[in-house]
Motif scaffolding. Structure first.
Motif, PDB file in Angstrom:
ATOM      1  N   TYR A   1       3.926   1.591  -0.917  1.00  0.00           N
ATOM      2  CA  TYR A   1       4.667   1.683  -2.171  1.00  0.00           C
ATOM      3  C   TYR A   1       3.763   2.222  -3.279  1.00  0.00           C
ATOM      4  CZ  TYR A   1       7.221   0.208  -6.328  1.00  0.00           C
ATOM      5  OH  TYR A   1       7.864   0.188  -7.538  1.00  0.00           O
ATOM      6  N   GLU A   2       2.581   1.662  -3.412  1.00  0.00           N
ATOM      7  CA  GLU A   2       1.682   2.060  -4.498  1.00  0.00           C
ATOM      8  C   GLU A   2       1.176   3.491  -4.330  1.00  0.00           C
ATOM      9  OE1 GLU A   2       0.909   0.601  -7.355  1.00  0.00           O
ATOM     10  OE2 GLU A   2       2.361  -0.965  -6.884  1.00  0.00           O
ATOM     11  N   HIS A   3       0.938   3.905  -3.082  1.00  0.00           N
ATOM     12  CA  HIS A   3       0.428   5.259  -2.847  1.00  0.00           C
ATOM     13  C   HIS A   3       1.553   6.284  -2.700  1.00  0.00           C
ATOM     14  CE1 HIS A   3      -4.022   4.722  -2.437  1.00  0.00           C
ATOM     15  NE2 HIS A   3      -3.640   3.464  -2.338  1.00  0.00           N
TER      16      HIS A   3
ATOM     17  N   PHE B   1       0.831  -1.207   0.000  1.00  0.00           N
ATOM     18  CA  PHE B   1       0.000   0.000   0.000  1.00  0.00           C
ATOM     19  C   PHE B   1       0.868   1.260   0.000  1.00  0.00           C
ATOM     20  CE2 PHE B   1      -1.980   3.416   2.421  1.00  0.00           C
ATOM     21  CZ  PHE B   1      -3.205   3.565   1.804  1.00  0.00           C
TER      22      PHE B   1
END
Lengths: 175, 175, 175, 175
Positions: free
Chosen positions: D101-103, D99
């Motif tokens: 990393y993606e955000h 999460f």
């Protein structure tokens, strides 16, 4: 019927003609634009006042998105109508012209003609009265045959508006 | 053709069947949902990953708006598909179930079946590969006859999506 | 110094006086409002044009949020200034008055006085020229001692603006 | 006092120490981060759950804007704390890592330590309980002297948050 559209039959009266005192952004060669000239096309008529916050924040940006989303469809005409019914001295054509330029509104915009009785006696302009609009912004959809099929007041969802326009587009031309 | 839809003829192949390992939010009496069961309806297939920001901020809210805008249309089915192709250990069905609950996603959501070769050798799940999706979010439109008519990747405009769905809805059922 | 504020010393000249031709939304008992009358308070001077989209969509809503966020602070004065430098005939006080009413702008707003040379020869109004503003919207911060501490042009982030105002508020009154 | 800050005197107790089981995004050379190590700096402690929509849509984007707006201020530390009090199996560190990393969340994030009684008997993690937080997202401000000065729950306005942080920054270091 679907997407707040009236049925194409007897329930849908012919859309009344527009009464306008001036136009902006007309195509070359035109000095006005009558409803009859657009027969055969689906008409998206967006009525607004330049000092109405709901028009500036919601209605006009949506009309611009509609013009862009349907730009490839010759069969769709997006038309603006400046239906001033309050603060008349504040929203003259001089102010409207600068407004359209600054907000980069490029589709044709007519100025709804003032009441023949004078705005002091009847503040509502003529087309607004003919269409029995409740206020601004209003979004009016007229089908290929010139019938009034939907009149919405206030903020409307893009999905439903896109679906309604496409439904009218899918109707046969000679219906 | 209009609104990024392929024509209903030979250019539009049948949509491949889905391969799913689990479902959430199914209608009562179902323990799975196959494409064939939805024949005759327009299918809006929204594929996403729960940890993909573009899905959370754009794709899923749009899918929810679609479900709401077409709620009155029995002929439209909105279906989610969780196509995990990265961070597999982070997006398990346990996490997805809580995600759907917290984000109030109420339409049916299938879990795309992992590659038979194993996600280590092939990270793409089976349905994602069959549909040749480029990533998440993707929005797939399937017509009443089960033909794949539009596949979009990334953020899409509501007006165009609404128009595309309505165009499919306006096509005759037995076409 | 922090948050784009100049230091409170010699680097920060006194803010020039305003030249105004008219005021709206003045407190009871006032028929104008001079910079000197606000000495001892932190002044947030928001300059705008009513037909400038950046002002309507970003600047003025931010000024309204500032007025609300600091409503409990007697030491903060939010003041608007209508600095018309284009489309003069389209943005008269009559139009501005309706605009302020419709957009529910409640803080005091002055009309920047036209150039003494006439707008045809010098389109920039007097205060805009004195403050060397680059355009609209501009956000000007003046400290308790009447010094010009920050001038920003265009859209600005709420966090930085809030931090800058609070930094000026935290400075001693007799500094 | 201003901006929902408690006064710096006796009314503001020392902020309790954090109890964490794991950290992400730590500066080089750290394997954990204690409150005491940040003494002398203003601490912005953002507590969240990765599957809480209010956190994803409002809280975390605000925390990222704070980190950016105050990036030039060595005296401000933005710290995240993952305070899971529901759906424990769905929000494990494995999921959180993907999460973040993606955000693109780059500031340090600690995982609040589970209750010593076990989450089945007490779902609230230890730090959340020590700070008496009402839910997620919560925004906690701690001053240079380590005192708890503000605890907010839910969506908060950027202007007020920016003003509160700047007010703490303007307080003398040895106060």
């Amino acid at each position: 019927m679907r997407f707040d559209l009236t049925s194409p039959g007897a329930a849908s009266p012919p859309a009344p003609p527009w009464a306008t005192s001036r136009w902006f952004n007309l195509p070359a060669g035109h000095d006005s634009l009558a409803l009859d000239e657009l027969r055969g096309r689906v008409i998206v008529l967006h009525t607004f006042q330049m000092l109405c916050p709901g028009c500036v924040f919601h209605g006009l940006p949506q009309a611009q998105r509609i013009a862009q989303a349907f730009a490839g469809e010759d069969d769709v005409a997006v038309i603006g109508l400046h239906t001033v019914f309050e603060h008349h001295a504040a929203m003259t054509p001089v102010s409207l012209e600068a407004f359209l330029y600054e907000h980069r509104i490029r589709f044709p915009v007519g100025v709804d003609a003032a009441s023949e009785a004078g705005t002091a006696r009847d503040p509502l302009p003529q087309t607004m009265r003919r269409y029995a609009l409740q206020g601004t912004p209003s979004l009016v959809l007229i089908d290929r045959a010139g019938r009034l099929r939907r009149t919405g007041f206030g903020a409307e969802e893009d999905l439903g508006v896109g679906a309604a326009i496409a439904t009218l587009l899918a109707e046969p031309k000679d219906r």
